[in-house]
Design an enzyme around this catalytic site. Sequence first.
Site, PDB file in Angstrom:
ATOM      1  CD  GLU A 130      -2.809  -1.203   2.399  1.00 32.57           C
ATOM      2  OE1 GLU A 130      -2.748  -0.302   3.268  1.00 32.57           O
ATOM      3  OE2 GLU A 130      -3.701  -2.074   2.362  1.00 32.57           O
ATOM      4  CB  ALA A 133       1.823  -0.675   4.836  1.00 28.50           C
ATOM      5  CD  GLU A 244       6.453 -12.321  -3.552  1.00 26.39           C
ATOM      6  OE1 GLU A 244       5.602 -12.749  -2.750  1.00 26.39           O
ATOM      7  OE2 GLU A 244       6.618 -11.116  -3.780  1.00 26.39           O
ATOM      8  NE  ARG A 245      10.788 -12.215   0.700  1.00 26.11           N
ATOM      9  CZ  ARG A 245      10.478 -11.933   1.948  1.00 26.11           C
ATOM     10  NH1 ARG A 245      10.811 -12.765   2.932  1.00 26.11           N
ATOM     11  NH2 ARG A 245       9.834 -10.816   2.238  1.00 26.11           N
ATOM     12  CD  GLN A 281      46.398  -8.445 -15.231  1.00 22.52           C
ATOM     13  OE1 GLN A 281      46.856  -7.366 -14.879  1.00 22.52           O
ATOM     14  NE2 GLN A 281      46.972  -9.593 -14.946  1.00 22.52           N
ATOM     15  CG  HIS A 340      27.926  -1.631 -23.622  1.00 17.30           C
ATOM     16  ND1 HIS A 340      27.955  -2.796 -22.888  1.00 17.30           N
ATOM     17  CD2 HIS A 340      27.260  -1.944 -24.767  1.00 17.30           C
ATOM     18  CE1 HIS A 340      27.322  -3.764 -23.543  1.00 17.30           C
ATOM     19  NE2 HIS A 340      26.906  -3.272 -24.696  1.00 17.30           N
ATOM     20  N   GLY A 341      31.200   1.685 -22.276  1.00 22.80           N
ATOM     21  CA  GLY A 341      31.590   3.089 -22.375  1.00 22.80           C
ATOM     22  C   GLY A 341      30.359   3.948 -22.643  1.00 22.80           C
ATOM     23  N   GLY A 366      10.494  -7.884  -0.924  1.00 20.43           N
ATOM     24  CA  GLY A 366      11.262  -7.821   0.333  1.00 20.43           C
ATOM     25  C   GLY A 366      12.636  -7.242   0.034  1.00 20.43           C
ATOM     26  CD  GLU A 369      18.022  -2.026   2.743  1.00 23.45           C
ATOM     27  OE1 GLU A 369      17.004  -2.391   2.115  1.00 23.45           O
ATOM     28  OE2 GLU A 369      18.992  -1.469   2.188  1.00 23.45           O
TER      29      GLU A 369
HETATM   30  C1  LIG Z   1       8.293  -2.715  -9.693  1.00 20.79           C
HETATM   31  C2  LIG Z   1       7.667  -3.204  -8.418  1.00 20.79           C
HETATM   32  C3  LIG Z   1       6.763  -4.262  -8.461  1.00 20.79           C
HETATM   33  C4  LIG Z   1       6.130  -4.686  -7.290  1.00 20.79           C
HETATM   34  N1  LIG Z   1       5.164  -5.670  -7.368  1.00 20.79           N
HETATM   35  C5  LIG Z   1       4.399  -5.915  -6.274  1.00 20.79           C
HETATM   36  C6  LIG Z   1       3.252  -6.781  -6.376  1.00 20.79           C
HETATM   37  O1  LIG Z   1       2.970  -7.357  -7.427  1.00 20.79           O
HETATM   38  N2  LIG Z   1       2.480  -6.942  -5.264  1.00 20.79           N
HETATM   39  C7  LIG Z   1       2.743  -6.320  -4.069  1.00 20.79           C
HETATM   40  O2  LIG Z   1       1.999  -6.504  -3.131  1.00 20.79           O
HETATM   41  N3  LIG Z   1       3.843  -5.520  -3.945  1.00 20.79           N
HETATM   42  C8  LIG Z   1       4.647  -5.290  -5.013  1.00 20.79           C
HETATM   43  N4  LIG Z   1       5.749  -4.462  -4.915  1.00 20.79           N
HETATM   44  C9  LIG Z   1       6.046  -3.851  -3.620  1.00 20.79           C
HETATM   45  C10 LIG Z   1       7.366  -4.295  -2.994  1.00 20.79           C
HETATM   46  O3  LIG Z   1       7.258  -5.592  -2.463  1.00 20.79           O
HETATM   47  C11 LIG Z   1       7.724  -3.233  -1.934  1.00 20.79           C
HETATM   48  O4  LIG Z   1       8.095  -2.059  -2.642  1.00 20.79           O
HETATM   49  C12 LIG Z   1       8.833  -3.657  -1.022  1.00 20.79           C
HETATM   50  O5  LIG Z   1       8.429  -4.722  -0.181  1.00 20.79           O
HETATM   51  C13 LIG Z   1       9.316  -2.491  -0.126  1.00 20.79           C
HETATM   52  O6  LIG Z   1       8.247  -1.827   0.483  1.00 20.79           O
HETATM   53  P1  LIG Z   1       8.142  -0.227   0.366  1.00 20.79           P
HETATM   54  O7  LIG Z   1       8.320   0.143  -1.059  1.00 20.79           O
HETATM   55  O8  LIG Z   1       6.915   0.212   1.045  1.00 20.79           O
HETATM   56  O9  LIG Z   1       9.406   0.325   1.156  1.00 20.79           O
HETATM   57  P2  LIG Z   1       9.460   0.626   2.727  1.00 20.79           P
HETATM   58  O10 LIG Z   1       8.959  -0.549   3.483  1.00 20.79           O
HETATM   59  O11 LIG Z   1       8.842   1.951   2.984  1.00 20.79           O
HETATM   60  O12 LIG Z   1      11.027   0.738   2.939  1.00 20.79           O
HETATM   61  C14 LIG Z   1      11.761   1.927   2.658  1.00 20.79           C
HETATM   62  C15 LIG Z   1      13.220   1.664   3.041  1.00 20.79           C
HETATM   63  O13 LIG Z   1      13.295   1.369   4.440  1.00 20.79           O
HETATM   64  C16 LIG Z   1      13.932   0.128   4.638  1.00 20.79           C
HETATM   65  N5  LIG Z   1      13.332  -0.566   5.778  1.00 20.79           N
HETATM   66  C17 LIG Z   1      12.011  -0.802   6.021  1.00 20.79           C
HETATM   67  N6  LIG Z   1      11.864  -1.510   7.144  1.00 20.79           N
HETATM   68  C18 LIG Z   1      13.111  -1.751   7.626  1.00 20.79           C
HETATM   69  C19 LIG Z   1      13.633  -2.451   8.764  1.00 20.79           C
HETATM   70  N7  LIG Z   1      12.815  -3.088   9.623  1.00 20.79           N
HETATM   71  N8  LIG Z   1      14.981  -2.487   8.936  1.00 20.79           N
HETATM   72  C20 LIG Z   1      15.807  -1.856   8.054  1.00 20.79           C
HETATM   73  N9  LIG Z   1      15.381  -1.179   6.956  1.00 20.79           N
HETATM   74  C21 LIG Z   1      14.052  -1.134   6.753  1.00 20.79           C
HETATM   75  C22 LIG Z   1      13.695  -0.646   3.360  1.00 20.79           C
HETATM   76  O14 LIG Z   1      14.670  -1.681   3.199  1.00 20.79           O
HETATM   77  C23 LIG Z   1      13.813   0.456   2.325  1.00 20.79           C
HETATM   78  O15 LIG Z   1      15.156   0.680   2.005  1.00 20.79           O
HETATM   79  C24 LIG Z   1       6.437  -4.069  -6.060  1.00 20.79           C
HETATM   80  C25 LIG Z   1       7.382  -3.031  -6.018  1.00 20.79           C
HETATM   81  C26 LIG Z   1       7.972  -2.578  -7.178  1.00 20.79           C
HETATM   82  C27 LIG Z   1       8.936  -1.418  -7.096  1.00 20.79           C
END
Ligand SMILES: Cc1cc2nc3c(=O)[nH]c(=O)nc-3n(C[C@H](O)[C@H](O)[C@H](O)COP(=O)(O)OP(=O)(O)OC[C@H]3O[C@@H](n4cnc5c(N)ncnc54)[C@H](O)[C@@H]3O)c2cc1C
Length: 381
Positions: A130, A133, A244-245, A281, A340-341, A366, A369
Amino acid sequence: MSAPDLFTSDHEELRRSVRAFVEKELLANAEAWEADESFPREMFRRVGELGFFGMKYPEDVGGSGPDALADAVVTEEFARCGSAGVSSSLGAHKDLACLYVYNFGTAEQHARWLSPALEGRLVGALGVTEPDAGSDVAGIMTRARRDGNDWIIDGAKTFITNGAWADFVVVAAKTDPEAGHKGITLFVVDTDTPGFEARRIRMLGWRTGNTGEISLQGVRVPDSARLGDEGSGFYAIMQNFAWERLIMALGQVAGAERTYELAKSYALDRSAFGRPVGKFQVWRHRFADMATRIEAGRALTYNALRMYSNGEDPIREVAMAKMYTSEVAFHVADECVQVHGGYGYMMEFPAQRAWRDSRLGPIGGGTSEIMKEVIGKTYGL
Ligand SMILES: Cc1cc2nc3c(=O)[nH]c(=O)nc-3n(C[C@H](O)[C@H](O)[C@H](O)COP(=O)(O)OP(=O)(O)OC[C@H]3O[C@@H](n4cnc5c(N)ncnc54)[C@H](O)[C@@H]3O)c2cc1C
């Protein structure tokens, strides 16, 4: 590199047929589709007809398995299609949306959404993240309230792969906001339901992925659209993260290997100071370093895959593989741009796309971090 102790000769035969399809029908069109920032939706029908969505699903739901290793082969070959937007779109359908409906759905739900999706007649997406979140899954705000035998869903989802053109989305919503992570429930929402709206988001990479932002306002679904028990959503999400991962790691290794080949081919073709740049090299060593990292990533990933297919729960190994391979894939793409420069910086050359596409790896599914958090906790830290 093949893994004779992991894949059988049937798997290798499947690999040849998927590779032939990818080269002829995906790779050959990758440039044009990237320019359009989309690809033909009929490709889902084509992949479904060929049976490539169904490898890890049993025949009674329309699959051709269950064989997780065959599905891994399909994932690896899709990742060689030259466009992470295309491979992630097919993957989000096959490995996210379909897997949720299969794992947590009833026979009726399988018949309604899973079987047509495996045929490519329906396109699926998973909506967990979201605007406020992502990493913190328990912090989602989308709310589902009971109304007789229906549920009314209100909220928003973002970054959803296939979100802008899916026929159905598996949506995570809070049914008991006081219960924290125990209050999340999953629903399958048909995207033509009144109150459901989606729009495409423009992105750095994965541009053909039809990634969408979704608004749910008063979306009414029957209780028969609930996937699994009330309150079971968080556990379902955590359970499915393993696959997924893992498929992300498989895709990163295969993608990095293709990018490496692209870089090597250019390095042997381009001359400076009277010799191919790949023969300096410094570049020989950098290619050696890339190849070593790719093999290390593959070993980590195949180890996790072996454990998964043996029915173990490789939470630590999957997190290690996902974190390491996504960082390797971006490193290899960065080196590909560098070798590729100036051409590496030009949009006419595919190196820039490998760089943009691979930047997503340490973020999606995920972040790195969060992977370190998962790994650290398995050591009792
Ligand atoms: C191209 C793309 C496709 C995606 N596809 C899907 C999909 O199909 N379905 C779906 O549900 N989601 C999808 N996502 C969402 C994706 O899983 C999330 O973007 C991801 O889990 C990170 O959540 P966030 O973007 O809210 O970052 P945030 O959770 O806001 O994190 C921001 C930063 O804080 C760091 N952070 C957060 N918590 C901690 C912690 N406890 N300790 C240390 N660092 C922390 C994070 O590592 C990050 O660097 C997609 C995202 C992208 C960009």
